[in-house]
Design a protein around this motif. Structure first.
Motif, short mmCIF file in Angstrom:
data_model
loop_
_atom_site.label_atom_id
_atom_site.label_comp_id
_atom_site.label_asym_id
_atom_site.label_seq_id
_atom_site.Cartn_x
_atom_site.Cartn_y
_atom_site.Cartn_z
N GLY A 194 -12.04 4.34 10.56
CA GLY A 194 -12.20 5.23 9.43
C GLY A 194 -10.91 5.91 9.01
N SER A 195 -11.07 7.01 8.27
CA SER A 195 -9.91 7.71 7.70
C SER A 195 -9.28 8.68 8.69
CB SER A 195 -10.33 8.47 6.43
OG SER A 195 -10.85 7.58 5.47
N SER A 196 -10.10 9.47 9.39
CA SER A 196 -9.56 10.49 10.28
C SER A 196 -9.79 10.17 11.75
CB SER A 196 -10.18 11.85 9.95
OG SER A 196 -9.59 12.87 10.74
N ASN A 197 -10.98 9.71 12.11
CA ASN A 197 -11.28 9.28 13.47
C ASN A 197 -11.10 10.38 14.51
OD1 ASN A 197 -11.70 6.49 12.57
ND2 ASN A 197 -9.49 6.36 12.39
N ASP A 198 -11.61 11.59 14.20
CA ASP A 198 -11.48 12.71 15.15
C ASP A 198 -12.20 12.42 16.46
OD1 ASP A 198 -10.03 14.10 13.24
OD2 ASP A 198 -11.80 15.14 12.45
N PHE A 199 -13.29 11.67 16.42
CA PHE A 199 -14.09 11.41 17.62
C PHE A 199 -13.26 10.75 18.72
CE2 PHE A 199 -16.84 8.28 19.89
CZ PHE A 199 -17.56 9.18 20.65
N VAL A 200 -12.31 9.91 18.35
CA VAL A 200 -11.55 9.17 19.37
C VAL A 200 -10.26 9.88 19.77
CG1 VAL A 200 -12.51 6.97 18.62
CG2 VAL A 200 -10.36 7.75 17.64
N LYS A 201 -10.05 11.12 19.28
CA LYS A 201 -8.85 11.87 19.64
C LYS A 201 -9.13 12.79 20.82
CE LYS A 201 -7.37 11.86 14.81
NZ LYS A 201 -7.25 12.65 13.58
N PRO A 202 -8.13 13.04 21.70
CA PRO A 202 -6.78 12.49 21.66
C PRO A 202 -6.79 10.99 21.94
CG PRO A 202 -7.11 13.67 23.70
CD PRO A 202 -8.32 13.93 22.86
N VAL A 203 -5.93 10.27 21.27
CA VAL A 203 -5.91 8.81 21.35
C VAL A 203 -5.27 8.38 22.66
CG1 VAL A 203 -5.07 6.70 20.29
CG2 VAL A 203 -5.85 8.59 18.85
N ASN A 204 -6.04 7.65 23.46
CA ASN A 204 -5.53 7.14 24.74
C ASN A 204 -5.36 5.62 24.74
OD1 ASN A 204 -5.47 9.68 26.09
ND2 ASN A 204 -7.70 9.60 26.25
N GLY A 205 -5.84 4.97 23.69
CA GLY A 205 -5.71 3.52 23.62
C GLY A 205 -5.68 3.05 22.18
N LEU A 206 -4.87 2.04 21.92
CA LEU A 206 -4.74 1.47 20.58
C LEU A 206 -4.85 -0.05 20.67
CD1 LEU A 206 -1.62 3.46 19.24
CD2 LEU A 206 -3.97 3.76 18.46
N VAL A 207 -5.46 -0.63 19.66
CA VAL A 207 -5.43 -2.08 19.47
C VAL A 207 -4.97 -2.33 18.05
CG1 VAL A 207 -6.80 -4.18 19.27
CG2 VAL A 207 -7.20 -2.63 21.17
N ARG A 208 -3.80 -2.94 17.92
CA ARG A 208 -3.20 -3.18 16.59
C ARG A 208 -3.14 -1.91 15.75
NH1 ARG A 208 -3.11 -9.00 14.93
NH2 ARG A 208 -3.75 -10.17 16.76
N GLY A 209 -2.82 -0.80 16.40
CA GLY A 209 -2.67 0.47 15.71
C GLY A 209 -3.95 1.23 15.49
N LEU A 210 -5.10 0.68 15.86
CA LEU A 210 -6.38 1.33 15.66
C LEU A 210 -6.81 2.02 16.96
CD1 LEU A 210 -8.16 -1.47 13.61
CD2 LEU A 210 -7.22 0.68 12.74
N PRO A 211 -7.25 3.30 16.89
CA PRO A 211 -7.56 4.06 18.10
C PRO A 211 -8.93 3.71 18.68
CG PRO A 211 -7.94 5.41 16.17
CD PRO A 211 -7.37 4.11 15.66
N LEU A 212 -9.02 3.84 20.01
CA LEU A 212 -10.25 3.48 20.72
C LEU A 212 -10.71 4.62 21.61
CD1 LEU A 212 -9.13 0.00 22.12
CD2 LEU A 212 -10.17 0.45 19.90
N ARG A 213 -12.01 4.66 21.87
CA ARG A 213 -12.58 5.50 22.93
C ARG A 213 -13.57 4.63 23.68
NH1 ARG A 213 -15.12 11.59 22.09
NH2 ARG A 213 -15.58 12.00 24.29
N LEU A 214 -13.02 3.84 24.62
CA LEU A 214 -13.81 2.81 25.30
C LEU A 214 -13.61 2.82 26.80
CD1 LEU A 214 -13.24 -0.27 22.92
CD2 LEU A 214 -15.19 1.26 22.99
N ASP A 215 -13.11 3.91 27.38
CA ASP A 215 -12.82 3.97 28.80
C ASP A 215 -14.10 4.30 29.57
OD1 ASP A 215 -11.92 4.43 31.38
OD2 ASP A 215 -9.99 5.20 30.67
N PHE A 216 -14.74 3.28 30.12
CA PHE A 216 -16.01 3.47 30.81
C PHE A 216 -15.86 4.33 32.07
CE2 PHE A 216 -16.47 -0.27 28.23
CZ PHE A 216 -17.75 -0.19 27.72
N GLU A 217 -14.70 4.24 32.73
CA GLU A 217 -14.47 5.01 33.94
C GLU A 217 -14.44 6.51 33.67
OE1 GLU A 217 -14.37 4.33 37.01
OE2 GLU A 217 -14.16 2.15 37.16
N LYS A 218 -14.04 6.90 32.46
CA LYS A 218 -13.88 8.31 32.13
C LYS A 218 -15.03 8.87 31.30
CE LYS A 218 -8.83 8.26 32.39
NZ LYS A 218 -7.56 8.50 31.67
N ALA A 219 -16.13 8.13 31.22
CA ALA A 219 -17.29 8.61 30.47
C ALA A 219 -17.85 9.87 31.11
CB ALA A 219 -18.36 7.53 30.42
#
Length: 301
Positions: free
Chosen positions: A102-127
Motif C-alpha cells: 500500500g501507500s503507507s504500510n504502518d502495520f509492518v513498521k518498523p520494517v525488519n524485512g524487505l523483498v524488492r523494496g517492499l516491507p514485510l511482517r512475516l517473522d513467525f518466530e517473533k509473533a
C-alpha cells in the motif's frame, strides 16, 4: 523456524496503492513463497469483496490459522475487523502478518524485512499477542457503530488529511503512485491550510475538559502516514493506548508539529500532550472525519 504447524492464506488486494499492488505482488510472489514455511492458499480480490465470508471459509473449512494481508493498512484493517466479527473463532491462535503493497504500510513498521523494496511482517518466530484499539461512534447516518484498529486512529488534521489523500485528484493523485511520501506531505499541508480547530469535550485519564481540537492520535504503533513518527514508546502488547493531543494550534504551529513528526519528535512542546491511557471519550458538536488504520469514516462522539 518454529515447530508450530501453519496453514497459511494470503489475501491480496489488487486495488491497493491505486492499483499498483497487482504488479508489485507479481514481482515478488516467487520470493515470498520461498520465505513461507508452508505453501499458502492465495486469494486475490478487488473491493467490494466479502472478506468476512472468505475468512470464515478459510478458518472453518480449510483450518487456516495464519492470515497474511497483502495490501495497505486499509486492507489489514478490513481483515482485522472481519476476524473480530467472526463467531466461534479462537482468535488468540490466529496469526496475522503483512506484506506492504500500500501507500503507507504502518502495520509492518518498523520494517525488519524487505523483498524488492517492499516491507514485510512475516517473522513467525517473533509473533506475539497484540493489543487492539476499538472505537465506538455515531455514524453519519445516525447509527451506533464500532471499528477495531491495530496501528493507530485519529481525529482532526490527520484524519482530514487521510480523507483528502484517499480521495484526492489533481497533483496529489498524480504523485501518490510513485512519490507517495511527497503526496502524503502535500495532503497534510493542504489540509492544514484549510483546517479549522473544532470544539470537543474530552474525558481521559481522570481528566475532563473542553478543548479546541487540532489533532488527536491514538497509537498502538508510533509510525503514522509515511515517514511521520511519534516519539512515544508504545508497544504492541503493553496494554496501553498512546494518547497524543494537539489543541488550539495555529497553522504555523501545525506545520512545526508536522516537521517535528518527520524527525520522530512530538512530546515536550506547548499545546502538545502525550500520555498513556486505556480509555478516552471525545464528544463532538458535528460530524467529523475519524481515521482507523488509514480508513476514514464520518462520525461523531
Amino acid at each position: 523456524m518454529t515447530h508450530k504447524r501453519f496453514k497459511i492464506a494470503i489475501l491480496i488486494n489488487y486495488a491497493a496503492h491505486s492499483g499498483r499492488a497487482k504488479k508489485n505482488w507479481q514481482n515478488i510472489e516467487g520470493e515470498i513463497l520461498r520465505l513461507l514455511p508452508e505453501k499458502p492458499e492465495i486469494i486475490s480480490f478487488q473491493p467490494p469483496f466479502e472478506i468476512q465470508k472468505s475468512l470464515k471459509n478459510l478458518i472453518e473449512n480449510q483450518s487456516v490459522n495464519c492470515i497474511i494481508s497483502a495490501g495497505g493498512d486499509g486492507t489489514v484493517n478490513h481483515i482485522l475487523n472481519a476476524l473480530m466479527n467472526l463467531e466461534n473463532v479462537d482468535l488468540p491462535n490466529i496469526y496475522l502478518g503483512g506484506i506492504g503493497l500500500g501507500s503507507s504500510n504502518d502495520f509492518v513498521k518498523p520494517v525488519n524485512g524487505l523483498v524488492r523494496g517492499l516491507p514485510l511482517r512475516l517473522d513467525f518466530e517473533k509473533a506475539i499477542l497484540s493489543d487492539l484499539g476499538k472505537v465506538s461512534f455515531i455514524s453519519e447516518d445516525g447509527l451506533e457503530k464500532s471499528r477495531y484498529f491495530i496501528a493507530n486512529a485519529s481525529l482532526g488534521v490527520t484524519a482530514e488529511a487521510n480523507l483528502l489523500f484517499n480521495k484526492a485528484g489533481g497533483i496529489i493523485h498524480l504523485l501518490k503512485d510513485r512519490f507517495t511520501n511527497l503526496a502524503i506531505i502535500l495532503a497534510a499541508l493542504q489540509t492544514i491550510f484549510t483546517f479549522k480547530n473544532y470544539k470537543v469535550k474530552l474525558n481521559y485519564d481522570a481528566v475532563e475538559k473542553q478543548a479546541r481540537l487540532s489533532n488527536l492520535a491514538i497509537l498502538k504503533n508510533p509510525h503514522v502516514s509515511g515517514d511521520f513518527k511519534y516519539d512515544q514508546p508504545i508497544l504492541a502488547n503493553d496494554g496501553n493506548l498512546g494518547f497524543n493531543l494537539c489543541e488550539n494550534m495555529s497553522r504555523l504551529e501545525l506545520i512545526k508539529t508536522l516537521w517535528d513528526l518527520s524527525k520522530g519528535r512530538f512530546s515536550g512542546k506547548p499545546k502538545r500532550h502525550s500520555l498513556f491511557i486505556q480509555t478516552a471519550k471525545v464528544k463532538t458538536e458535528h460530524i467529523v472525519a475519524l481515521e482507523t488504520d488509514g480508513e476514514v469514516f464520518l462520525a461523531k462522539d
